[in-house]
Design an enzyme around this catalytic site. Structure first.
Site, mmCIF file in Angstrom:
data_model
loop_
_atom_site.group_PDB
_atom_site.id
_atom_site.type_symbol
_atom_site.label_atom_id
_atom_site.label_comp_id
_atom_site.label_asym_id
_atom_site.label_seq_id
_atom_site.Cartn_x
_atom_site.Cartn_y
_atom_site.Cartn_z
ATOM 1 N N LEU A 264 43.014 -42.181 36.334
ATOM 2 C CA LEU A 264 42.456 -41.832 37.488
ATOM 3 C C LEU A 264 40.923 -42.191 36.785
ATOM 4 C CD1 LEU A 264 42.763 -37.969 37.578
ATOM 5 C CD2 LEU A 264 43.233 -39.652 39.487
ATOM 6 N N ASP A 265 40.015 -42.702 37.793
ATOM 7 C CA ASP A 265 38.791 -43.450 36.632
ATOM 8 C C ASP A 265 37.876 -42.558 36.195
ATOM 9 O OD1 ASP A 265 39.313 -45.980 38.195
ATOM 10 O OD2 ASP A 265 37.896 -45.428 39.809
ATOM 11 N N LYS A 266 37.343 -43.069 35.158
ATOM 12 C CA LYS A 266 36.304 -42.243 34.343
ATOM 13 C C LYS A 266 35.735 -40.981 35.121
ATOM 14 C CE LYS A 266 32.707 -42.440 31.101
ATOM 15 N NZ LYS A 266 31.588 -43.391 30.597
#
Length: 316
Positions: free
Chosen positions: A146-148
């Site tokens: 998942l993106d940051k």
């Protein structure tokens, strides 16, 4: 060799495919030793850890023959040059095979330049002792990412077999990943599908973009459905058919409805809510257990920041 293990196999006619294509060393071994993923077996072959009839074989495409004696030496796991950080995880599901957790905003999944000891992997190493040899030194047990600043459900494998199974489910689209997000504007229809290939931006290599297949883009498919119209904003449900980097963020921007708060793909106005980043949440993850086959459905509670955003927009 200390802490190494040896697997010995003999090729007999009963488990030897007639199709020569499926006699390939890496293919045959992955079928006979399901605890090792095919990519792991290919790495072992390339590094010289596999022998055929007491001779080291470094060619994965060689065909095995009836009567061949095979040896696989499993070297000890490479030492992780990563620090285990004992910070509690928000666990949605856990057993001896896998772990599903609710990732907070601001947390990078795996180490990268600038993020060496403050990642999800660092926290996982403190929680799970056996991760060091699964799926690579820098990404032990990581099935997807998942993106940051994207919150929500993410699954981690605790065994090589589980990693292989879960990655196969994502590739074959039997695992279902659903996201909730708030976008600027209101789509013209209640639901739809975006089928646009995604690749690295031709100029800004830190960003992704719609890139034709012939120019290096990869197939990317996002299904979306309106959940609630709130003035000139919309709460959307996204279902991923593929899992490209920044997929939902790039696709929504391409349709003229970027994710609220997205620092890379949105130029929308400030809305008076202090968001950590894009208003995107991995809400539900559905998969089959690698061992039992039972359906596991994990739902990550909506984070407070997204709840606040929705409340502010509704009051307006």
């Amino acid at each position: 060799m200390n802490d190494s293990a040896l697997i010995e196999l003999t090729v007999d006619t009963e488990n030897l495919p007639q199709d020569k294509q499926h006699r390939r060393l890496d293919v045959w071994l992955s079928q006979q030793v399901p605890d090792l993923s095919r990519s792991r077996i290919q790495t072992l072959i390339t590094q010289g850890w596999v022998k055929i009839n007491q001779q080291v074989c470094t060619t994965k495409k060689v065909s095995v023959q009836s009567g061949d004696r095979l040896e696989i030496i499993l070297p000890p796991p490479e030492p992780l040059d990563l620090e285990a950080v004992d910070i509690p995880l928000d666990i949605l599901y856990e057993d001896d095979c896998l772990l599903i957790l609710n990732k907070p905003a601001g947390l990078v999944v795996h180490p990268s330049p600038g993020h060496q000891n403050d990642t999800l992997v660092n926290r996982l190493l403190a929680h799970c002792d056996q991760l060091s040899g699964i799926g690579g030194v820098q990404r032990p047990g990581i099935v997807h990412r998942l993106d940051k600043d994207t919150t929500g459900a993410i699954v981690v494998a605790k065994t090589d077999f589980a990693l292989q199974s879960l990655q196969a489910q994502i590739k074959s689209k039997t695992a279902r990943r659903q996201y909730l997000g708030v976008v600027y504007g209101v789509p013209k229809t209640n639901s739809g599908t975006i089928n646009q290939p995604i690749g690295r931006h031709p100029i800004d290599r830190k960003r992704m973009a719609i890139v034709p297949i012939e120019n290096g883009g990869r197939e990317a498919i996002t299904h979306w459905q309106m959940q609630e119209r709130i003035g000139n904003y919309t709460l959307m449900l996204f279902t991923l058919e593929t899992g490209r980097t920044h997929q939902i963020r790039v696709h929504t921007a391409s349709m003229g409805n970027p994710i609220v708060g997205d620092p890379e793909y949105s130029r929308g106005k400030a809305i008076g809510v202090n968001l950590p980043g894009q208003a995107l949440h991995a809400w539900k993850l559905t998969l089959n257990h690698p061992i039992s086959g039972e359906i596991i459905e994990a739902i990550a509670p909506i984070p407070d920041t997204l709840k606040t955003l929705l409340e502010v927009l509704r009051r307006r």
